[in-house]
Design an enzyme around this catalytic site. Sequence first.
Site, mmCIF file in Angstrom:
data_model
loop_
_atom_site.group_PDB
_atom_site.id
_atom_site.type_symbol
_atom_site.label_atom_id
_atom_site.label_comp_id
_atom_site.label_asym_id
_atom_site.label_seq_id
_atom_site.Cartn_x
_atom_site.Cartn_y
_atom_site.Cartn_z
ATOM 1 N N CYS A 109 0.872 -1.186 0.000
ATOM 2 C CA CYS A 109 0.000 0.000 0.000
ATOM 3 C C CYS A 109 0.903 1.229 0.000
ATOM 4 C CB CYS A 109 -0.871 -0.049 1.260
ATOM 5 S SG CYS A 109 -1.891 1.423 1.465
ATOM 6 N N CYS A 116 -2.743 15.274 2.673
ATOM 7 C CA CYS A 116 -3.844 15.241 1.703
ATOM 8 C C CYS A 116 -4.687 16.492 1.928
ATOM 9 C CB CYS A 116 -4.699 13.990 1.899
ATOM 10 S SG CYS A 116 -6.029 13.873 0.673
ATOM 11 N N CYS A 120 -11.146 14.694 4.525
ATOM 12 C CA CYS A 120 -12.237 13.819 4.973
ATOM 13 C C CYS A 120 -12.202 13.723 6.495
ATOM 14 C CB CYS A 120 -12.119 12.437 4.340
ATOM 15 S SG CYS A 120 -12.112 12.501 2.549
ATOM 16 N N CYS A 123 -10.352 10.690 8.523
ATOM 17 C CA CYS A 123 -9.042 10.221 8.034
ATOM 18 C C CYS A 123 -7.886 10.957 8.705
ATOM 19 C CB CYS A 123 -8.986 10.408 6.522
ATOM 20 S SG CYS A 123 -7.376 10.027 5.822
ATOM 21 N N GLY A 173 -2.626 10.389 0.936
ATOM 22 C CA GLY A 173 -2.824 11.255 -0.219
ATOM 23 C C GLY A 173 -3.923 10.805 -1.152
ATOM 24 N N GLU A 174 -4.297 11.717 -2.039
ATOM 25 C CA GLU A 174 -5.312 11.448 -3.052
ATOM 26 C C GLU A 174 -4.576 11.284 -4.392
ATOM 27 O OE1 GLU A 174 -8.542 10.644 -3.597
ATOM 28 O OE2 GLU A 174 -7.877 10.801 -5.674
ATOM 29 N N LEU A 228 -16.767 5.692 -1.125
ATOM 30 C CA LEU A 228 -18.144 6.203 -1.222
ATOM 31 C C LEU A 228 -18.620 6.750 0.124
ATOM 32 C CD1 LEU A 228 -20.369 6.500 -3.297
ATOM 33 C CD2 LEU A 228 -21.113 4.179 -2.804
ATOM 34 N N HIS A 229 -18.720 5.893 1.097
ATOM 35 C CA HIS A 229 -18.916 6.271 2.508
ATOM 36 C C HIS A 229 -20.253 6.882 2.902
ATOM 37 C CE1 HIS A 229 -14.807 5.231 2.382
ATOM 38 N NE2 HIS A 229 -14.271 6.422 2.337
ATOM 39 N N CYS A 347 -5.964 1.061 7.661
ATOM 40 C CA CYS A 347 -6.533 2.112 6.807
ATOM 41 C C CYS A 347 -6.850 3.349 7.623
ATOM 42 C CB CYS A 347 -7.863 1.674 6.225
ATOM 43 S SG CYS A 347 -7.730 0.406 5.052
HETATM 44 N N1 SAH Z 1 -7.358 9.264 -0.961
HETATM 45 C C1 SAH Z 1 -7.770 8.012 -1.418
HETATM 46 C C2 SAH Z 1 -6.827 6.890 -1.038
HETATM 47 C C3 SAH Z 1 -6.270 6.912 0.362
HETATM 48 S S1 SAH Z 1 -7.388 6.582 1.663
HETATM 49 C C4 SAH Z 1 -9.195 7.718 -0.975
HETATM 50 O O1 SAH Z 1 -9.710 8.454 -0.160
HETATM 51 O O2 SAH Z 1 -9.783 6.773 -1.497
HETATM 52 C C5 SAH Z 1 -7.655 4.817 1.503
HETATM 53 C C6 SAH Z 1 -8.935 4.337 2.134
HETATM 54 O O3 SAH Z 1 -8.883 4.411 3.576
HETATM 55 C C7 SAH Z 1 -10.154 5.152 1.726
HETATM 56 O O4 SAH Z 1 -11.247 4.353 1.366
HETATM 57 C C8 SAH Z 1 -10.447 5.917 2.982
HETATM 58 O O5 SAH Z 1 -11.752 6.355 3.027
HETATM 59 C C9 SAH Z 1 -10.107 4.908 4.042
HETATM 60 N N2 SAH Z 1 -9.977 5.507 5.374
HETATM 61 C C10 SAH Z 1 -9.567 6.752 5.679
HETATM 62 N N3 SAH Z 1 -9.592 6.941 7.005
HETATM 63 C C11 SAH Z 1 -10.013 5.799 7.572
HETATM 64 C C12 SAH Z 1 -10.217 5.362 8.925
HETATM 65 N N4 SAH Z 1 -9.948 6.162 9.948
HETATM 66 N N5 SAH Z 1 -10.665 4.108 9.131
HETATM 67 C C13 SAH Z 1 -10.891 3.274 8.087
HETATM 68 N N6 SAH Z 1 -10.682 3.617 6.791
HETATM 69 C C14 SAH Z 1 -10.257 4.863 6.540
HETATM 70 FE FE1 SF4 Z 2 -9.905 11.678 2.227
HETATM 71 FE FE2 SF4 Z 2 -8.334 9.786 1.104
HETATM 72 FE FE3 SF4 Z 2 -7.393 12.253 1.559
HETATM 73 FE FE4 SF4 Z 2 -7.859 10.646 3.604
HETATM 74 S S1 SF4 Z 2 -6.353 10.335 2.016
HETATM 75 S S2 SF4 Z 2 -8.426 12.845 3.441
HETATM 76 S S3 SF4 Z 2 -9.665 9.538 2.885
HETATM 77 S S4 SF4 Z 2 -9.057 11.709 0.165
#
Ligand code: SAH
Ligand code: SF4
Length: 378
Positions: A109, A116, A120, A123, A173-174, A228-229, A347
């Site tokens: 990973c 980022c 969100c 995160c 990161g995104e 999606l969430h 994650c």
């Molecule tokens: N930025 C991208 C990829 C990195 S995050 C994205 O958002 O998809 C990878 C995954 O981890 C995403 O699905 C994100 O929503 C999830 N994630 C972020 N914070 C989390 C947390 N505290 N617990 C579980 N999953 C989380």
């Molecule tokens: Fe949102 Fe993915 Fe960035 Fe975390 S890494 S803030 S889940 S976009």
Amino acid sequence: MTDSGARVNLLGLDRDGLIAYCESLGEKKFRAIQLQRWIHRHCEGDFENMTDLAKSFRAKLQDKCEIRAPQPIWDKVSMDGTRKWLFDVGNGNAVETVFIPEDDRGTLCISTQAGCAMGCLFCSTGKQGFNRNLTAAEVIGQLWHAERELRASLGVTDPNDRVISNVVLMGMGEPLQNLDNVIPALKLMLDDNSYGLSRRRVTLSTCGLVLQMDKLAAAVPVALAVSLHAPTDELRDMIMPINRKHPLNELMAACKRYLAHAPRDYITFEYVMLGGVNDQIEHAKGLVKLVKGVSCKFNLIPFNPFPDSDLKKPKAEDVKAFQDYLMKAGIVTTVRKTRGDDIDAACGQLAGNVKDKTRRAERLVQQKAQATFLMKKE
Ligand code: SAH
Ligand code: SF4
């Protein structure tokens, strides 16, 4: 030339980039391919050891170039075999990379940005704010370094035996905000003269940047996971600021367009389950309606807490009921196993070090108020 800053770092050049560079040195195309194989198949970092390259070519490379991956600050191994590296990317920033061994695969990973900017609510990376995009060399360098170290620790010497079989761009990161660097790195992952991974075994995860999803489809359509969430714009707006720019109808349309190019005939929707926020049957019902017409699978991710997150893990029975509901509606749904949480490698727990440039702390005050509001609705 002794100053490393002035050297060309070959690590981030994909096949075309290496060919163009070698031609600029007066070398033929096949030399570039030989060089590519040394760097990415053998994971070799020293030109001296590239024994079948002409001495004169090696001398030029030694004089003008380098193979430089980000340096690990430390690495840790979890009780369950998960391994995490913290890589220095300069100026006080560091990013994290996680290797997850399983019976039938080894998944890496990787991170694509220092921090980022998407903010969100759930995160840990988002909470750190944003510093900069990683370069292509820093993105592919995580794979290069991890494969090299894992091979050494397992005693693997044949370059055809890869320890890492799958890559997910799900670290910090995104990735779609950094397409210029992510595209060459993805091309290197797929190239048979490098890591030779199939498009199905490389998955990019995005929070839903719809214009860039189309660009990815045109440039290098790897497997796609979409975070999606939430089943409604009202809820998604609150937990993922990107939704205010690209609401769900735009996102679903972009997913349908992507499917025409995707290596698998479905998109994976990731769904972080936040206790009391988005984990009830009414939400599952909403999802079934929302994704009608989009060939998909769901991966439910129970929320992993991190310091000051203010959100709660879902109850195990709610996760089970949610999964059952989606399955009964005909959608294949898995629940992600938490791996490496004893080393904060799960994650959303990846934090690294980020020198925030985005005044994130101020926005956090507002986010905290939102989280409190969401919990009250429970
Ligand atoms: N930025 C991208 C990829 C990195 S995050 C994205 O958002 O998809 C990878 C995954 O981890 C995403 O699905 C994100 O929503 C999830 N994630 C972020 N914070 C989390 C947390 N505290 N617990 C579980 N999953 C989380
Ligand atoms: Fe949102 Fe993915 Fe960035 Fe975390 S890494 S803030 S889940 S976009």
